[in-house]
Design an enzyme around this catalytic site. Structure first.
Site, mmCIF file in Angstrom:
data_model
loop_
_atom_site.group_PDB
_atom_site.id
_atom_site.type_symbol
_atom_site.label_atom_id
_atom_site.label_comp_id
_atom_site.label_asym_id
_atom_site.label_seq_id
_atom_site.Cartn_x
_atom_site.Cartn_y
_atom_site.Cartn_z
ATOM 1 N N ASN A 10 0.867 -1.174 0.000
ATOM 2 C CA ASN A 10 0.000 0.000 0.000
ATOM 3 C C ASN A 10 0.905 1.225 0.000
ATOM 4 O O ASN A 10 1.539 1.520 1.008
ATOM 5 C CB ASN A 10 -0.890 -0.022 1.256
ATOM 6 C CG ASN A 10 -1.672 1.271 1.419
ATOM 7 O OD1 ASN A 10 -1.836 2.040 0.474
ATOM 8 N ND2 ASN A 10 -2.162 1.522 2.627
ATOM 9 N N TRP A 11 0.927 1.897 -1.127
ATOM 10 C CA TRP A 11 1.828 3.059 -1.254
ATOM 11 C C TRP A 11 1.237 4.342 -0.686
ATOM 12 O O TRP A 11 1.859 5.391 -0.744
ATOM 13 C CB TRP A 11 2.199 3.270 -2.734
ATOM 14 C CG TRP A 11 3.253 2.329 -3.237
ATOM 15 C CD1 TRP A 11 3.897 1.354 -2.532
ATOM 16 C CD2 TRP A 11 3.803 2.298 -4.563
ATOM 17 N NE1 TRP A 11 4.813 0.710 -3.334
ATOM 18 C CE2 TRP A 11 4.772 1.273 -4.585
ATOM 19 C CE3 TRP A 11 3.560 3.027 -5.728
ATOM 20 C CZ2 TRP A 11 5.508 0.961 -5.738
ATOM 21 C CZ3 TRP A 11 4.290 2.724 -6.871
ATOM 22 C CH2 TRP A 11 5.257 1.704 -6.870
ATOM 23 N N LYS A 12 0.017 4.285 -0.196
ATOM 24 C CA LYS A 12 -0.633 5.456 0.397
ATOM 25 C C LYS A 12 -0.463 6.663 -0.538
ATOM 26 O O LYS A 12 -0.577 6.531 -1.752
ATOM 27 C CB LYS A 12 -0.061 5.730 1.784
ATOM 28 C CG LYS A 12 -0.018 4.460 2.656
ATOM 29 C CD LYS A 12 0.269 4.730 4.084
ATOM 30 C CE LYS A 12 0.440 3.408 4.819
ATOM 31 N NZ LYS A 12 0.107 3.475 6.205
ATOM 32 N N HIS A 92 -9.481 0.521 4.330
ATOM 33 C CA HIS A 92 -8.212 0.719 5.054
ATOM 34 C C HIS A 92 -8.449 1.604 6.282
ATOM 35 O O HIS A 92 -9.286 2.511 6.243
ATOM 36 C CB HIS A 92 -7.171 1.356 4.129
ATOM 37 C CG HIS A 92 -5.802 1.360 4.725
ATOM 38 N ND1 HIS A 92 -5.383 2.356 5.579
ATOM 39 C CD2 HIS A 92 -4.775 0.483 4.622
ATOM 40 C CE1 HIS A 92 -4.139 2.088 5.966
ATOM 41 N NE2 HIS A 92 -3.751 0.949 5.402
ATOM 42 N N GLU A 94 -6.916 4.050 7.446
ATOM 43 C CA GLU A 94 -6.771 5.502 7.225
ATOM 44 C C GLU A 94 -8.016 6.065 6.556
ATOM 45 O O GLU A 94 -8.385 7.225 6.774
ATOM 46 C CB GLU A 94 -5.490 5.784 6.417
ATOM 47 C CG GLU A 94 -4.266 5.605 7.304
ATOM 48 C CD GLU A 94 -3.005 5.171 6.577
ATOM 49 O OE1 GLU A 94 -2.935 5.310 5.350
ATOM 50 O OE2 GLU A 94 -2.087 4.673 7.267
ATOM 51 N N GLU A 163 -5.325 -5.766 9.992
ATOM 52 C CA GLU A 163 -4.342 -4.721 10.291
ATOM 53 C C GLU A 163 -4.694 -4.055 11.614
ATOM 54 O O GLU A 163 -5.506 -3.105 11.641
ATOM 55 C CB GLU A 163 -4.339 -3.668 9.181
ATOM 56 C CG GLU A 163 -3.999 -4.213 7.817
ATOM 57 C CD GLU A 163 -3.408 -3.133 6.912
ATOM 58 O OE1 GLU A 163 -2.287 -3.320 6.446
ATOM 59 O OE2 GLU A 163 -4.065 -2.106 6.708
ATOM 60 N N GLY A 169 2.207 1.688 10.713
ATOM 61 C CA GLY A 169 3.113 2.840 10.657
ATOM 62 C C GLY A 169 3.758 3.186 11.979
ATOM 63 O O GLY A 169 4.325 4.259 12.138
ATOM 64 N N SER A 209 3.355 -2.687 10.117
ATOM 65 C CA SER A 209 4.809 -2.670 10.340
ATOM 66 C C SER A 209 5.499 -3.975 9.923
ATOM 67 O O SER A 209 6.424 -4.437 10.600
ATOM 68 C CB SER A 209 5.118 -2.310 11.800
ATOM 69 O OG SER A 209 4.638 -1.007 12.090
#
Ligand code: PEP
Length: 249
Positions: A10-12, A92, A94, A163, A169, A209
């Site tokens: 996931n490159w965000k 996700h 976020e 997750e 992160g 992570s």
């Protein structure tokens, strides 16, 4: 039943065009080493066409559940498919934390992904306070409920990414035992809702992570079928090292 390992990044909201091209050049030259393992990247939507013909599967970080319409800022699943996407991420943390994603909307996005010919990676996981309060399983159950209510069987190629929010992160990974415990619980939930066949087929990824140093131990767990990687997926060396760690798991 052997489930092929899925190594997804996931490159965000990272990477320019030039950085994407450099990543692809470094990874594709070694992709023959990873036969039997599926590599997948979720970049920012404008970068998606760059991944076409790279040999790496790709998809957007979210899609809407309608084909088209007045939905500013959303991505059509039909357009994603047209661009060659075979996957889309849904729910996700976020998106849940910053953009109002709910269990219901995440389920709608995931199921639309399949309805429009792609495969979803449906993200879920508890917050630290929920884990500390012993509520992890209740949270996972609630996060899955709209999905199970809306779909009668496990969509073909469906994946879930467990997750834990406290591990995303933060550099703090769930232990392999914590990941396995949550994954076994999720597989049980899938079995209850979609039957034994669905439970056998669903791929359960761990995210939070993940690094080259912990990937093998995590993927050696019976119910961990791959990983969803944020930070460590941005560098070719660490992404490839995580993919290499899946061998023999
Ligand atoms: C993620 O973004 O899904 C994620 C797991 O990030 P990180 O690997 O950086 O914790």
């Amino acid at each position: 039943m052997a489930r092929a390992k899925l190594i997804s990044g996931n490159w965000k909201m990272y990477k320019s065009v030039a950085e994407t091209k450099a990543f692809l050049a470094a990874v594709t030259v070694r992709s023959a080493e990873f036969r039997g393992t599926e590599l997948l990247i979720f970049p920012q939507a404008p970068l998606l066409p760059l991944l076409k013909d790279s040999g790496i599967a790709f998809g957007p970080q979210s899609v809407y559940w309608e084909e088209k319409g007045a939905f500013t800022g959303e991505i059509s699943p039909v357009l994603a498919r047209e661009l060659g996407c075979t996957y889309a991420l849904a729910g996700h943390s976020e998106r849940r934390q910053f953009f109002g994603e709910t269990n219901e909307s995440a389920a709608k996005r995931a199921l639309a992904t399949h309805a429009f010919g792609m495969k979803s990676v449906f993200c879920l996981g508890e917050m630290l306070a929920e884990r500390d309060a012993g509520r992890t399983f209740d949270v996972l159950k609630a996060q899955c409920a709209p999905l199970f209510a809306a779909a009668k069987s496990c969509p073909e190629g469906f994946s879930m990414a467990y997750e834990p929010v406290w591990a995303i992160g933060t550099g703090r990974t769930a232990t392999a035992a914590q990941a396995q415990e949550a994954h076994a619980f999720l597989r049980g939930l899938v079995k209850g809702a979609w039957g034994a066949d669905g439970a056998e087929r669903v791929r359960l990824l761990y995210g939070g992570s993940v690094k080259p140093e912990n990937a093998k131990e995590l993927m050696s767990q019976a119910d961990v079928d791959g990983v969803l990687v944020g930070g460590a997926s941005l560098e070719p060396a660490s992404f490839l090292a995580i993919a290499a760690a899946s061998k023999g798991c």
